[in-house]
Design a protein around this motif. Structure first.
Motif, mmCIF file in Angstrom:
data_model
loop_
_atom_site.group_PDB
_atom_site.id
_atom_site.type_symbol
_atom_site.label_atom_id
_atom_site.label_comp_id
_atom_site.label_asym_id
_atom_site.label_seq_id
_atom_site.Cartn_x
_atom_site.Cartn_y
_atom_site.Cartn_z
ATOM 1 N N TYR A 462 30.675 53.806 35.042
ATOM 2 C CA TYR A 462 31.731 53.172 34.247
ATOM 3 C C TYR A 462 32.676 54.231 33.687
ATOM 4 N N ILE A 463 32.128 55.293 33.137
ATOM 5 C CA ILE A 463 32.954 56.368 32.573
ATOM 6 C C ILE A 463 33.867 56.947 33.647
ATOM 7 N N ASP A 464 33.304 57.186 34.832
ATOM 8 C CA ASP A 464 34.068 57.814 35.908
ATOM 9 C C ASP A 464 35.093 56.880 36.539
ATOM 10 N N ARG A 465 34.837 55.556 36.459
ATOM 11 C CA ARG A 465 35.665 54.601 37.209
ATOM 12 C C ARG A 465 36.379 53.599 36.310
ATOM 13 N N VAL A 466 36.620 53.954 35.064
ATOM 14 C CA VAL A 466 37.186 52.986 34.129
ATOM 15 C C VAL A 466 38.555 52.481 34.583
ATOM 16 N N ASP A 467 39.367 53.337 35.209
ATOM 17 C CA ASP A 467 40.675 52.878 35.675
ATOM 18 C C ASP A 467 40.536 51.779 36.720
ATOM 19 N N GLU A 468 39.493 51.880 37.560
ATOM 20 C CA GLU A 468 39.233 50.828 38.543
ATOM 21 C C GLU A 468 38.865 49.522 37.843
ATOM 22 N N MET A 469 38.099 49.617 36.735
ATOM 23 C CA MET A 469 37.717 48.413 35.995
ATOM 24 C C MET A 469 38.964 47.730 35.409
ATOM 25 N N ILE A 470 39.892 48.549 34.952
ATOM 26 C CA ILE A 470 41.144 48.006 34.407
ATOM 27 C C ILE A 470 41.913 47.265 35.491
ATOM 28 N N GLU A 471 42.007 47.882 36.673
ATOM 29 C CA GLU A 471 42.769 47.264 37.756
ATOM 30 C C GLU A 471 42.109 45.980 38.254
ATOM 31 N N ARG A 472 40.791 45.914 38.192
ATOM 32 C CA ARG A 472 40.110 44.677 38.587
ATOM 33 C C ARG A 472 40.570 43.507 37.719
ATOM 34 N N LYS A 473 40.677 43.755 36.427
ATOM 35 C CA LYS A 473 41.111 42.681 35.519
ATOM 36 C C LYS A 473 42.569 42.324 35.748
ATOM 37 N N ARG A 474 43.395 43.325 35.975
ATOM 38 C CA ARG A 474 44.803 43.034 36.222
ATOM 39 C C ARG A 474 44.959 42.223 37.511
ATOM 40 N N ALA A 475 44.175 42.559 38.524
ATOM 41 C CA ALA A 475 44.248 41.793 39.769
ATOM 42 C C ALA A 475 43.811 40.347 39.551
ATOM 43 N N LEU A 476 42.804 40.159 38.705
ATOM 44 C CA LEU A 476 42.300 38.812 38.442
ATOM 45 C C LEU A 476 43.328 37.962 37.721
ATOM 46 N N PHE A 477 43.987 38.521 36.726
ATOM 47 C CA PHE A 477 44.893 37.718 35.891
ATOM 48 C C PHE A 477 46.358 37.814 36.277
ATOM 49 N N LEU A 478 46.745 38.895 36.983
ATOM 50 C CA LEU A 478 48.166 39.085 37.317
ATOM 51 C C LEU A 478 48.391 39.242 38.816
ATOM 52 N N GLY A 479 47.358 39.082 39.603
ATOM 53 C CA GLY A 479 47.528 39.212 41.037
ATOM 54 C C GLY A 479 47.751 40.630 41.498
ATOM 55 N N GLY A 480 47.222 41.613 40.719
ATOM 56 C CA GLY A 480 47.291 42.987 41.162
ATOM 57 C C GLY A 480 48.550 43.725 40.781
ATOM 58 N N GLU A 481 49.360 43.162 39.887
ATOM 59 C CA GLU A 481 50.574 43.861 39.456
ATOM 60 C C GLU A 481 50.182 45.166 38.758
ATOM 61 N N GLY A 482 50.889 46.219 39.016
ATOM 62 C CA GLY A 482 50.599 47.501 38.382
ATOM 63 C C GLY A 482 51.049 47.532 36.940
ATOM 64 N N GLU A 483 50.591 48.578 36.246
ATOM 65 C CA GLU A 483 50.960 48.701 34.840
ATOM 66 C C GLU A 483 52.398 49.204 34.724
#
Length: 483
Positions: A462-483
């Motif tokens: 989790y510590i090493d891949r937190v940015d991936e965890m963030i993108e998973r949520k963005r993909a779920l709620f925004l269809g993968g739109e970037g920040e």
């Protein structure tokens, strides 16, 4: 589409049915004890089960659902076929064994959904109670428990697509309880805590932006674990400060302070100062012998001291969790725990029935457990005690491998039901979950399904891949739109 296509993955669900009757899983080996035929004729599904041992057969029939929407029609067909298949096997097993499970043929985690479905079809509550008994063979006692819970839930602020709950996970505990199957780590030397918080704060900041970008309003926030109060006072204050800054104006804030040996005045003051109105202090049992067996690492006296300290600090809502069916306990032991609960007077009481997960130490050690009748007696005792305390049931869920095929029930004083607990159990609200093991959920109520974005469970990953965890949520709620 043939009915067999709707049923090709049904066996795990059928195993859940036979488990209700104490039928060994080995009966589903290379030559299964039960077999079935399925056909669709004249607008009806027809399923016949045969028991190879007794030679008994049972045939179940239901109408094939119709819907102008092709996709929804396929979904409703599949549900109807699977439900008929399970109900038909249930009816055969009841005929063969003569046993009546109190929850009838319902094997799902959330039996309240069955009653909500009945109400949505225009039934009154009394009609829905009768329907639960007739269609699912529930006892009247369990059907009325569902009605009480739903009546309480209907008094809460209504959920909606524009709301979301937030979960923040702290996957550390002072020690690991032997019944626990969560991916929490023992605190140990604490070397992972600071890197974990750094990653968590990053995810909290990004998720707060996501909440706004998705057009959702914060509904309830829950800090759980693990044991959040396993953090030291400075770490907990920093976590709560970030929470308050990033997620203001929730209807409700809860912090799990579950282990009394992790509680200090400073931590409680930090929780209070952050505007948190609800905490949990969870003994599980007030019998010291049991606490040692399950690896809690504290005494019943420490539970009482933690309650007194929380009251002194000004906490107005304390929840207590207890577990029925712990190893070595009898009804007298459980009655003692309930008497202690009455004396401590928590605003809410959650009564769990022990469920032995395969990954827990209790499962590995094959610990001796109370039998099904004893577990059922304990659950019945808790219902009586909760009512004596003025508490009403407000949420319920069930798990596989629960002692006596019982349930977990949350009770609360009027006006003290935990909104987050209801939302997570009824699955009617979007969830934005942060931290190791957090599972974010997006609800599609019209289609009747949920999509999930899980975070990894391993703390270092989790510590090493937190940015991936963030993108998973963005993909779920925004269809993968970037920040």
């Amino acid at each position: 589409m043939a009915i067999r296509d709707d049923l090709h993955t049904i066996q795990p669900e059928l195993m859940n049915i036979t488990r209700l009757f104490g039928i060994a899983e080995e009966s589903w080996g290379e030559t299964p004890r039960f077999s079935f035929t399925a056909e669709e004729t004249d607008g009806q599904f027809r399923i016949t089960f045969t028991d190879s041992i007794s030679g008994e057969k049972y045939t179940g029939v239901c109408d094939v659902p119709a819907d102008a929407d092709v996709r929804l029609c396929a979904l409703h067909r599949k549900r109807a076929a699977r439900r008929l298949c399970k109900q038909s096997l249930y009816d055969l097993c009841r005929r063969v064994t003569g046993f009546h499970p109190t929850w009838g043929s319902s094997t799902g985690v959330r039996p309240t959904h069955l009653m909500y479905e009945a109400l949505a079809r225009g039934m009154t509550m009394e009609q829905a109670i009768v329907q639960m008994q007739r269609e699912f063979d529930m006892t009247e006692e369990k059907a009325r428990l569902l009605s009480e819970i739903i009546t309480t839930q209907q008094k809460l602020p209504a959920p909606g697509d524009n709301f979301a709950d937030v979960y923040i996970g702290i996957p550390f505990c002072p020690t690991r309880c032997t019944y626990c199957s969560f991916s929490s780590g023992e605190l140990g030397d604490g070397r992972l805590v600071e890197p974990y918080l750094t990653a968590l704060f990053r995810e909290m900041e990004a998720t707060a932006r996501l909440l706004g970008d998705a057009g959702k309003t914060l509904r309830a926030l829950y800090i759980g674990g693990g044991t959040p109060t396993a953090l030291n006072e400075d770490q907990l204050r920093r976590l709560l400060r970030h929470m308050k800054q990033l997620y203001p104006n929730a209807c409700e804030y809860t912090v799990e302070a579950g282990r009394p040996d992790s509680i200090t005045r400073g931590k409680l003051e930090a929780i209070r100062d952050a505007g948190v109105g609800r905490i949990s202090i969870n003994p599980q049992s007030m019998v010291d012998r049991t606490l040692q067996v399950i690896g809690r690492g504290h005494t019943a006296k420490q539970v009482e001291e933690a309650y007194a300290l929380a009251r002194d600090v000004g906490m107005g809502h304390i929840n207590m969790d207890i577990i029925a069916g712990l190893p070595g306990e009898n009804t007298a032991d459980f009655a003692y725990t309930l008497d202690c609960a009455k004396r401590l007077r928590p605003e809410s009481l959650t009564v769990h029935t022990l469920a032995i997960k395969r990954s827990s130490k209790l499962a590995l050690d094959k610990a001796p457990l109370p039998d099904a009748d004893t577990a059922a007696a304990m659950v019945a005792m808790s219902t009586v005690t909760a009512r004596e305390m003025g508490l009403e049931p407000y949420y319920l869920y069930r798990q596989k491998f629960m002692a006596g095929n019982q349930e977990n029930v949350g009770y609360a004083l009027p006006g003290h039901a935990c909104l987050y607990n209801v939302d997570i159990m009824e699955e009617n609200t979007h969830i934005l979950a942060m931290g190791a093991c957090g599972i974010s959920k997006r609800v599609f109520p019209e289609e009747g399904h949920i999509e999930r974005a899980p975070n990894v469970g391993n703390i270092q990953q989790y510590i090493d891949r937190v940015d991936e965890m963030i993108e998973r949520k963005r993909a779920l709620f925004l269809g993968g739109e970037g920040e």
